[in-house]
Write a protein that holds these residues in place. Structure first.
Motif, short mmCIF file in Angstrom:
data_model
loop_
_atom_site.label_atom_id
_atom_site.label_comp_id
_atom_site.label_asym_id
_atom_site.label_seq_id
_atom_site.Cartn_x
_atom_site.Cartn_y
_atom_site.Cartn_z
N LEU A 118 -4.62 11.77 40.71
CA LEU A 118 -4.92 13.18 40.87
C LEU A 118 -4.04 13.98 40.24
O LEU A 118 -4.69 15.03 39.58
N GLN A 119 -2.98 13.50 39.98
CA GLN A 119 -2.03 14.65 39.09
C GLN A 119 -0.88 13.62 38.55
O GLN A 119 -0.24 12.86 39.15
N VAL A 120 -0.41 14.04 37.35
CA VAL A 120 0.63 13.52 36.82
C VAL A 120 1.65 14.62 36.04
O VAL A 120 1.03 15.74 35.35
N LYS A 121 2.70 14.59 36.24
CA LYS A 121 3.95 15.51 35.62
C LYS A 121 4.66 14.52 35.16
O LYS A 121 5.54 13.68 35.61
N VAL A 122 4.83 14.96 33.78
CA VAL A 122 5.78 14.40 33.03
C VAL A 122 7.00 14.97 32.40
O VAL A 122 6.82 16.24 31.86
N SER A 123 8.36 14.71 32.58
CA SER A 123 9.44 15.41 31.96
C SER A 123 9.97 14.45 30.89
O SER A 123 10.53 13.44 31.43
N GLY A 124 10.69 15.28 30.00
CA GLY A 124 11.43 14.49 29.30
C GLY A 124 12.82 14.43 29.77
O GLY A 124 13.44 15.30 30.18
N ASN A 125 13.82 13.23 29.35
CA ASN A 125 15.22 13.37 30.22
C ASN A 125 16.13 13.47 29.15
O ASN A 125 17.38 13.38 29.35
N GLY A 126 15.75 13.99 27.84
CA GLY A 126 16.83 14.15 26.73
C GLY A 126 17.43 13.08 26.21
O GLY A 126 18.13 13.01 25.04
N ASP A 127 17.06 11.65 26.48
CA ASP A 127 17.67 10.71 25.98
C ASP A 127 16.52 9.78 25.39
O ASP A 127 16.55 8.41 25.41
N LYS A 128 15.41 10.47 25.00
CA LYS A 128 14.36 9.80 24.66
C LYS A 128 13.46 8.65 25.82
O LYS A 128 12.63 7.92 25.21
N THR A 129 13.68 9.11 26.92
CA THR A 129 13.10 8.43 28.29
C THR A 129 12.14 9.63 28.83
O THR A 129 12.76 10.94 28.66
N TYR A 130 11.59 9.13 29.61
CA TYR A 130 10.51 10.41 30.41
C TYR A 130 10.60 9.78 31.92
O TYR A 130 10.70 8.70 32.21
N THR A 131 10.16 10.77 32.77
CA THR A 131 10.14 10.47 34.17
C THR A 131 8.77 11.02 34.29
O THR A 131 8.38 12.15 34.02
N PHE A 132 8.07 10.15 35.25
CA PHE A 132 6.65 10.38 35.49
C PHE A 132 6.56 10.63 37.23
O PHE A 132 7.01 9.86 37.99
N ASP A 133 5.95 11.64 37.50
CA ASP A 133 5.52 11.92 39.00
C ASP A 133 4.42 11.90 38.99
O ASP A 133 3.49 12.73 38.49
N VAL A 134 3.59 10.75 39.75
CA VAL A 134 2.15 10.44 39.79
C VAL A 134 1.69 10.71 41.03
O VAL A 134 2.24 10.01 42.33
N THR A 135 0.53 11.30 41.43
CA THR A 135 -0.02 11.48 42.70
C THR A 135 -1.29 10.76 42.60
O THR A 135 -2.17 10.80 41.76
N VAL A 136 -1.43 9.97 43.71
CA VAL A 136 -2.44 8.88 43.87
C VAL A 136 -3.10 9.17 45.03
O VAL A 136 -2.49 9.40 46.24
N GLU A 137 -4.36 8.97 45.36
CA GLU A 137 -5.30 9.01 46.54
C GLU A 137 -5.96 7.83 46.71
O GLU A 137 -6.95 7.32 45.77
N HIS A 138 -5.93 7.08 47.61
CA HIS A 138 -6.78 6.06 48.06
C HIS A 138 -6.74 5.69 49.45
O HIS A 138 -5.89 6.11 50.30
N THR A 139 -7.98 5.43 50.00
CA THR A 139 -7.93 5.48 51.52
C THR A 139 -7.64 4.08 51.98
O THR A 139 -8.32 3.09 52.29
N ASP A 140 -6.24 3.91 52.18
CA ASP A 140 -5.68 2.60 52.24
C ASP A 140 -6.08 2.39 53.75
O ASP A 140 -5.92 3.09 54.63
N THR A 141 -6.51 0.96 53.98
CA THR A 141 -6.80 0.44 55.15
C THR A 141 -5.81 -0.61 55.83
O THR A 141 -5.94 -0.57 56.93
N GLY A 142 -4.68 -0.60 55.09
CA GLY A 142 -3.79 -1.64 55.86
C GLY A 142 -3.34 -2.84 54.32
O GLY A 142 -3.80 -2.36 53.34
N TRP A 143 -2.79 -3.74 54.96
CA TRP A 143 -2.20 -4.75 54.01
C TRP A 143 -3.36 -5.49 53.05
O TRP A 143 -3.32 -5.83 51.87
#
Length: 144
Positions: free
Chosen positions: A50-75
């Motif tokens: 649904l949504q992705v937020k990406v931020s640079g960490n200053g050391d040439k790496t990134y942090t990803f915050d990812v929002t997922v939607e799925h009607t999980d029914t269990g294992w």
């Protein structure tokens, strides 16, 4: 053929007819249960990003915050990971989701320290579920 023979034959035919009807009822019941199981798995559908937020960490790496939607029914049917793909579709990194999120929808999970080649200007994030695999909504985003 005697009348007794005819009566016995008629009784045998009734018994066979009753048995056939019983077998048909059982067969239909089994089919109905199997159909409902398949439909309930399909209702959960594919995992969507649904949504992705990406931020640079200053050391040439990134942090990803990812929002997922799925009607999980269990294992047996749940969103079990999301992945970061480069512009050519190669998997750069993946975030494993170790359990169903039946009562937490949508949900956001982070992944930090992700190295992206300097030549990449954008990435695509896709989600995966344990039944349908891929196929839900993906998000393509520019890197900061």
């Amino acid at each position: 053929m005697s009348s007794t023979d005819l009566k016995n034959l008629a009784a045998d035919n009734i018994d066979v007819d009753t048995q056939n009807k019983t077998v048909m009822k059982i067969s239909f019941s089994c089919f109905a249960i199997l159909f409902m199981f398949c439909v309930s798995s399909a209702i959960a559908g594919e995992a969507d990003v649904l949504q992705v937020k990406v931020s640079g960490n200053g050391d040439k790496t990134y942090t990803f915050d990812v929002t997922v939607e799925h009607t999980d029914t269990g294992w047996d049917h749940y969103a079990d990971r999301w992945e970061i793909l480069d512009e050519n579709g190669a998997v750069l990194e993946r975030r494993i989701l170790y359990h169903p999120h039946v009562n937490e929808q949508p949900f956001t999970r982070s992944l930090s320290g992700v190295e992206i080649p300097a030549s990449s200007k954008k990435v695509t994030i896709r989600a995966h579920d344990s039944v349908h695999e891929y196929g839900g909504r993906v998000v393509t985003t520019d890197l900061p």
